[in-house]
Write a protein that holds these residues in place. Sequence first.
Motif, PDB file in Angstrom:
ATOM      1  N   ARG A   4     -13.051 -22.630  -7.973  1.00  0.00           N
ATOM      2  CA  ARG A   4     -13.822 -23.091  -9.117  1.00  0.00           C
ATOM      3  C   ARG A   4     -15.032 -22.177  -9.290  1.00  0.00           C
ATOM      4  O   ARG A   4     -15.758 -21.900  -8.342  1.00  0.00           O
ATOM      5  CB  ARG A   4     -14.281 -24.514  -8.867  1.00  0.00           C
ATOM      6  N   LYS A   5     -15.247 -21.716 -10.511  1.00  0.00           N
ATOM      7  CA  LYS A   5     -16.367 -20.823 -10.797  1.00  0.00           C
ATOM      8  C   LYS A   5     -17.680 -21.591 -10.826  1.00  0.00           C
ATOM      9  O   LYS A   5     -17.746 -22.714 -11.311  1.00  0.00           O
ATOM     10  CB  LYS A   5     -16.186 -20.135 -12.148  1.00  0.00           C
ATOM     11  N   SER A   6     -18.720 -20.934 -10.328  1.00  0.00           N
ATOM     12  CA  SER A   6     -20.062 -21.498 -10.444  1.00  0.00           C
ATOM     13  C   SER A   6     -20.527 -21.320 -11.890  1.00  0.00           C
ATOM     14  O   SER A   6     -19.957 -20.523 -12.648  1.00  0.00           O
ATOM     15  CB  SER A   6     -21.022 -20.794  -9.491  1.00  0.00           C
ATOM     16  N   ALA A  10     -19.649 -18.141 -14.400  1.00  0.00           N
ATOM     17  CA  ALA A  10     -19.128 -18.317 -15.763  1.00  0.00           C
ATOM     18  C   ALA A  10     -20.065 -17.672 -16.780  1.00  0.00           C
ATOM     19  O   ALA A  10     -19.611 -17.022 -17.734  1.00  0.00           O
ATOM     20  CB  ALA A  10     -18.946 -19.805 -16.064  1.00  0.00           C
ATOM     21  N   ALA A  11     -21.369 -17.831 -16.581  1.00  0.00           N
ATOM     22  CA  ALA A  11     -22.346 -17.231 -17.501  1.00  0.00           C
ATOM     23  C   ALA A  11     -22.287 -15.708 -17.436  1.00  0.00           C
ATOM     24  O   ALA A  11     -22.433 -15.037 -18.467  1.00  0.00           O
ATOM     25  CB  ALA A  11     -23.750 -17.740 -17.179  1.00  0.00           C
ATOM     26  N   ALA A  12     -22.067 -15.149 -16.247  1.00  0.00           N
ATOM     27  CA  ALA A  12     -21.933 -13.690 -16.123  1.00  0.00           C
ATOM     28  C   ALA A  12     -20.702 -13.217 -16.881  1.00  0.00           C
ATOM     29  O   ALA A  12     -20.727 -12.164 -17.527  1.00  0.00           O
ATOM     30  CB  ALA A  12     -21.853 -13.288 -14.654  1.00  0.00           C
ATOM     31  N   GLY A  13     -19.629 -13.987 -16.837  1.00  0.00           N
ATOM     32  CA  GLY A  13     -18.425 -13.649 -17.598  1.00  0.00           C
ATOM     33  C   GLY A  13     -18.677 -13.650 -19.096  1.00  0.00           C
ATOM     34  O   GLY A  13     -18.193 -12.784 -19.832  1.00  0.00           O
ATOM     35  N   LYS A  14     -19.470 -14.609 -19.556  1.00  0.00           N
ATOM     36  CA  LYS A  14     -19.811 -14.666 -20.983  1.00  0.00           C
ATOM     37  C   LYS A  14     -20.695 -13.488 -21.387  1.00  0.00           C
ATOM     38  O   LYS A  14     -20.569 -12.960 -22.497  1.00  0.00           O
ATOM     39  CB  LYS A  14     -20.474 -15.997 -21.323  1.00  0.00           C
ATOM     40  N   LEU A  45     -22.759  -8.138 -11.474  1.00  0.00           N
ATOM     41  CA  LEU A  45     -23.280  -9.502 -11.363  1.00  0.00           C
ATOM     42  C   LEU A  45     -22.142 -10.507 -11.241  1.00  0.00           C
ATOM     43  O   LEU A  45     -22.190 -11.427 -10.425  1.00  0.00           O
ATOM     44  CB  LEU A  45     -24.175  -9.839 -12.559  1.00  0.00           C
ATOM     45  N   LEU A  46     -21.095 -10.332 -12.030  1.00  0.00           N
ATOM     46  CA  LEU A  46     -19.947 -11.235 -11.970  1.00  0.00           C
ATOM     47  C   LEU A  46     -19.296 -11.180 -10.592  1.00  0.00           C
ATOM     48  O   LEU A  46     -18.960 -12.206 -10.009  1.00  0.00           O
ATOM     49  CB  LEU A  46     -18.935 -10.880 -13.051  1.00  0.00           C
ATOM     50  N   GLN A  47     -19.148  -9.996 -10.061  1.00  0.00           N
ATOM     51  CA  GLN A  47     -18.501  -9.843  -8.763  1.00  0.00           C
ATOM     52  C   GLN A  47     -19.333 -10.433  -7.632  1.00  0.00           C
ATOM     53  O   GLN A  47     -18.805 -10.763  -6.576  1.00  0.00           O
ATOM     54  CB  GLN A  47     -18.190  -8.373  -8.503  1.00  0.00           C
ATOM     55  N   ALA A  48     -20.621 -10.609  -7.862  1.00  0.00           N
ATOM     56  CA  ALA A  48     -21.485 -11.229  -6.859  1.00  0.00           C
ATOM     57  C   ALA A  48     -21.097 -12.686  -6.620  1.00  0.00           C
ATOM     58  O   ALA A  48     -21.261 -13.204  -5.529  1.00  0.00           O
ATOM     59  CB  ALA A  48     -22.945 -11.138  -7.297  1.00  0.00           C
ATOM     60  N   ARG A  49     -20.624 -13.347  -7.648  1.00  0.00           N
ATOM     61  CA  ARG A  49     -20.090 -14.711  -7.625  1.00  0.00           C
ATOM     62  C   ARG A  49     -21.108 -15.827  -7.425  1.00  0.00           C
ATOM     63  O   ARG A  49     -20.896 -16.929  -7.886  1.00  0.00           O
ATOM     64  CB  ARG A  49     -18.972 -14.865  -6.608  1.00  0.00           C
ATOM     65  N   THR A  50     -22.178 -15.592  -6.716  1.00  0.00           N
ATOM     66  CA  THR A  50     -23.152 -16.670  -6.497  1.00  0.00           C
ATOM     67  C   THR A  50     -24.522 -16.254  -7.023  1.00  0.00           C
ATOM     68  O   THR A  50     -24.853 -15.069  -7.055  1.00  0.00           O
ATOM     69  CB  THR A  50     -23.300 -17.021  -5.005  1.00  0.00           C
ATOM     70  N   ALA A  51     -25.289 -17.248  -7.385  1.00  0.00           N
ATOM     71  CA  ALA A  51     -26.623 -16.988  -7.915  1.00  0.00           C
ATOM     72  C   ALA A  51     -27.482 -16.266  -6.879  1.00  0.00           C
ATOM     73  O   ALA A  51     -28.242 -15.363  -7.221  1.00  0.00           O
ATOM     74  CB  ALA A  51     -27.283 -18.298  -8.338  1.00  0.00           C
TER      75      ALA A  51
END
Length: 94
Positions: A4-6, A10-14, A45-51
């Motif tokens: 499940r995406k954080s 999801a915001a980085a994907g957008k 940033l997306l590949q980082a996955r976590t805030a």
Amino acid sequence: MPKRKSISEAAAGKLISAIQKKWGSELGDPVADESEYVMGLSHGLLQARTAKVMKGILDGKSIREYLGVDWVDNHASVLGSIEQLELAIANEIA
């Protein structure tokens, strides 16, 4: 079981999608190279996955600074996506 995406992921994907739209409209123009570079930064940033990891990548910079102030100023349509990602990171770290 799918991961499940954080909210920040999801915001980085957008944000990537918003940048990709600008890049696609610029293809064939010299400015497309810079947009492609910025898109690569956002993929980091997306590949980082976590805030927490995203915050480490930003290293004290805002997302606007990380992507390049001039680029963001010239592509104001991505500001909403930047704000959503910054909010998601702040909420997940708090």
